[in-house]
Write a protein that holds these residues in place. Structure first.
Motif, PDB file in Angstrom:
ATOM      1  N   SER A 295       0.825  -1.213   0.000  1.00 12.06           N
ATOM      2  CA  SER A 295       0.000   0.000   0.000  1.00 12.06           C
ATOM      3  C   SER A 295       0.858   1.262   0.000  1.00 12.06           C
ATOM      4  O   SER A 295       0.576   2.214  -0.728  1.00 12.06           O
ATOM      5  N   ASP A 296       1.912   1.261   0.817  1.00 10.64           N
ATOM      6  CA  ASP A 296       2.797   2.423   0.877  1.00 10.64           C
ATOM      7  C   ASP A 296       3.489   2.663  -0.457  1.00 10.64           C
ATOM      8  O   ASP A 296       3.627   3.798  -0.915  1.00 10.64           O
ATOM      9  N   MET A 297       3.934   1.565  -1.069  1.00 10.84           N
ATOM     10  CA  MET A 297       4.611   1.691  -2.360  1.00 10.84           C
ATOM     11  C   MET A 297       3.640   2.185  -3.430  1.00 10.84           C
ATOM     12  O   MET A 297       3.989   3.022  -4.263  1.00 10.84           O
ATOM     13  N   LEU A 298       2.419   1.679  -3.401  1.00 10.55           N
ATOM     14  CA  LEU A 298       1.412   2.138  -4.363  1.00 10.55           C
ATOM     15  C   LEU A 298       1.116   3.625  -4.190  1.00 10.55           C
ATOM     16  O   LEU A 298       1.009   4.365  -5.177  1.00 10.55           O
ATOM     17  N   LEU A 299       1.006   4.079  -2.955  1.00 16.53           N
ATOM     18  CA  LEU A 299       0.737   5.499  -2.715  1.00 16.53           C
ATOM     19  C   LEU A 299       1.894   6.380  -3.177  1.00 16.53           C
ATOM     20  O   LEU A 299       1.678   7.447  -3.767  1.00 16.53           O
ATOM     21  N   ALA A 300       3.127   5.941  -2.930  1.00 16.23           N
ATOM     22  CA  ALA A 300       4.293   6.705  -3.393  1.00 16.23           C
ATOM     23  C   ALA A 300       4.316   6.767  -4.917  1.00 16.23           C
ATOM     24  O   ALA A 300       4.604   7.821  -5.511  1.00 16.23           O
ATOM     25  N   TRP A 301       3.994   5.646  -5.547  1.00 12.89           N
ATOM     26  CA  TRP A 301       3.947   5.599  -7.017  1.00 12.89           C
ATOM     27  C   TRP A 301       2.849   6.533  -7.537  1.00 12.89           C
ATOM     28  O   TRP A 301       3.050   7.267  -8.509  1.00 12.89           O
ATOM     29  N   ALA A 302       1.681   6.525  -6.885  1.00 17.24           N
ATOM     30  CA  ALA A 302       0.577   7.395  -7.299  1.00 17.24           C
ATOM     31  C   ALA A 302       0.982   8.872  -7.213  1.00 17.24           C
ATOM     32  O   ALA A 302       0.649   9.668  -8.099  1.00 17.24           O
ATOM     33  N   ASP A 303       1.726   9.224  -6.166  1.00 22.27           N
ATOM     34  CA  ASP A 303       2.199  10.609  -6.034  1.00 22.27           C
ATOM     35  C   ASP A 303       3.106  10.998  -7.193  1.00 22.27           C
ATOM     36  O   ASP A 303       3.016  12.112  -7.721  1.00 22.27           O
ATOM     37  N   VAL A 304       3.977  10.074  -7.595  1.00 26.40           N
ATOM     38  CA  VAL A 304       4.879  10.339  -8.720  1.00 26.40           C
ATOM     39  C   VAL A 304       4.078  10.508 -10.005  1.00 26.40           C
ATOM     40  O   VAL A 304       4.317  11.433 -10.790  1.00 26.40           O
ATOM     41  N   GLU A 305       3.117   9.619 -10.223  1.00 20.57           N
ATOM     42  CA  GLU A 305       2.280   9.711 -11.429  1.00 20.57           C
ATOM     43  C   GLU A 305       1.525  11.041 -11.465  1.00 20.57           C
ATOM     44  O   GLU A 305       1.420  11.671 -12.512  1.00 20.57           O
ATOM     45  N   GLU A 306       1.032  11.461 -10.313  1.00 21.13           N
ATOM     46  CA  GLU A 306       0.319  12.732 -10.257  1.00 21.13           C
ATOM     47  C   GLU A 306       1.253  13.902 -10.566  1.00 21.13           C
ATOM     48  O   GLU A 306       0.871  14.843 -11.260  1.00 21.13           O
ATOM     49  N   SER A 307       2.487  13.829 -10.084  1.00 17.09           N
ATOM     50  CA  SER A 307       3.443  14.902 -10.368  1.00 17.09           C
ATOM     51  C   SER A 307       3.783  14.977 -11.855  1.00 17.09           C
ATOM     52  O   SER A 307       4.174  16.024 -12.357  1.00 17.09           O
ATOM     53  N   LEU A 308       3.593  13.858 -12.554  1.00 16.70           N
ATOM     54  CA  LEU A 308       3.822  13.829 -13.999  1.00 16.70           C
ATOM     55  C   LEU A 308       2.583  14.249 -14.783  1.00 16.70           C
ATOM     56  O   LEU A 308       2.591  14.253 -16.010  1.00 16.70           O
ATOM     57  N   GLY A 309       1.517  14.574 -14.066  1.00 13.38           N
ATOM     58  CA  GLY A 309       0.283  14.983 -14.719  1.00 13.38           C
ATOM     59  C   GLY A 309      -0.603  13.825 -15.145  1.00 13.38           C
ATOM     60  O   GLY A 309      -1.573  14.012 -15.877  1.00 13.38           O
ATOM     61  N   ARG A 310      -0.306  12.639 -14.702  1.00 10.72           N
ATOM     62  CA  ARG A 310      -1.076  11.445 -15.059  1.00 10.72           C
ATOM     63  C   ARG A 310      -2.107  11.170 -13.961  1.00 10.72           C
ATOM     64  O   ARG A 310      -2.007  10.206 -13.211  1.00 10.72           O
ATOM     65  N   THR A 311      -3.103  12.020 -13.868  1.00 11.54           N
ATOM     66  CA  THR A 311      -4.054  11.939 -12.763  1.00 11.54           C
ATOM     67  C   THR A 311      -4.937  10.693 -12.826  1.00 11.54           C
ATOM     68  O   THR A 311      -5.281  10.129 -11.788  1.00 11.54           O
ATOM     69  N   THR A 312      -5.309  10.266 -14.013  1.00  6.31           N
ATOM     70  CA  THR A 312      -6.139   9.069 -14.140  1.00  6.31           C
ATOM     71  C   THR A 312      -5.375   7.840 -13.647  1.00  6.31           C
ATOM     72  O   THR A 312      -5.916   7.025 -12.886  1.00  6.31           O
ATOM     73  N   LYS A 313      -4.132   7.721 -14.064  1.00  2.00           N
ATOM     74  CA  LYS A 313      -3.315   6.587 -13.624  1.00  2.00           C
ATOM     75  C   LYS A 313      -3.091   6.660 -12.110  1.00  2.00           C
ATOM     76  O   LYS A 313      -3.168   5.648 -11.423  1.00  2.00           O
ATOM     77  N   ALA A 314      -2.829   7.862 -11.595  1.00  2.00           N
ATOM     78  CA  ALA A 314      -2.629   8.033 -10.155  1.00  2.00           C
ATOM     79  C   ALA A 314      -3.875   7.599  -9.391  1.00  2.00           C
ATOM     80  O   ALA A 314      -3.786   6.932  -8.348  1.00  2.00           O
ATOM     81  N   SER A 315      -5.040   7.947  -9.906  1.00  4.95           N
ATOM     82  CA  SER A 315      -6.297   7.576  -9.266  1.00  4.95           C
ATOM     83  C   SER A 315      -6.473   6.055  -9.242  1.00  4.95           C
ATOM     84  O   SER A 315      -6.888   5.484  -8.229  1.00  4.95           O
TER      85      SER A 315
END
Length: 164
Positions: A126-146
């Protein structure tokens, strides 16, 4: 490569990467070399090939489907932790693309591990997934982050149900 040379190289890269005096670029290279060494080990290559044949989700029950030993489990756990550390090193260097790629790979490998081996990695899914989601969001990939955040919530829910 002989097992002795493999162990020596692995220890060298581990030591160099973990020294507090090692600069970030050298740490990145050492973690990448360590990952490469682990990826090339015949036992890990066999495990990876078997997982591809029988689908990664089935690899969680590796004792039933695959030849699995404590030493292989330790190497697989070390590989996941090393790739997670590599993602963190890329993040520190400001390389969001490679950070995302390494988190993706670490999550896939972690999910393929049997549960008892997964616990030895020191990596929480879960922690790794959340960290990955934050990175995706910083790249502007909001759908993938979600979608990744949804996976994290799903993992937390399934773990809480399993502990009841």
């Amino acid at each position: 490569m002989s097992d002795e040379k493999f162990q020596t190289s692995l220890a060298l890269y581990t030591t160099l990467a973990s020294r507090p005096t090692t600069d970030s670029r050298t740490r990145l290279v050492c973690l990448a070399k360590k990952t490469s060494l682990l990826d090339m080990h015949p036992a890990i290559r066999t495990f990876d090939a078997s997982c591809r044949k029988i689908r990664a989700s089935s690899c969680r029950d590796a004792k039933t489907h695959l030849p699995f030993s404590a030493s292989l489990g330790a190497m697989l756990a070390d590989r996941v932790a090393t790739i997670r550390d590599l993602a963190l090193a890329y993040k520190e260097s400001g390389d969001a693309i490679n950070t995302s790629v390494m988190y993706d790979r670490a999550v896939q490998l972690l999910e393929a591990l049997p549960e008892e081996t997964r616990k030895t990695t020191g990596c929480g899914l879960s922690d790794m997934l959340l960290a990955w989601a934050d990175v995706e969001e910083s790249l502007g990939r909001t759908t993938k982050a979600s979608k990744i955040r949804d996976r994290s919530r799903k993992d937390n829910t399934s773990r809480s149900i399993a502990t009841k």
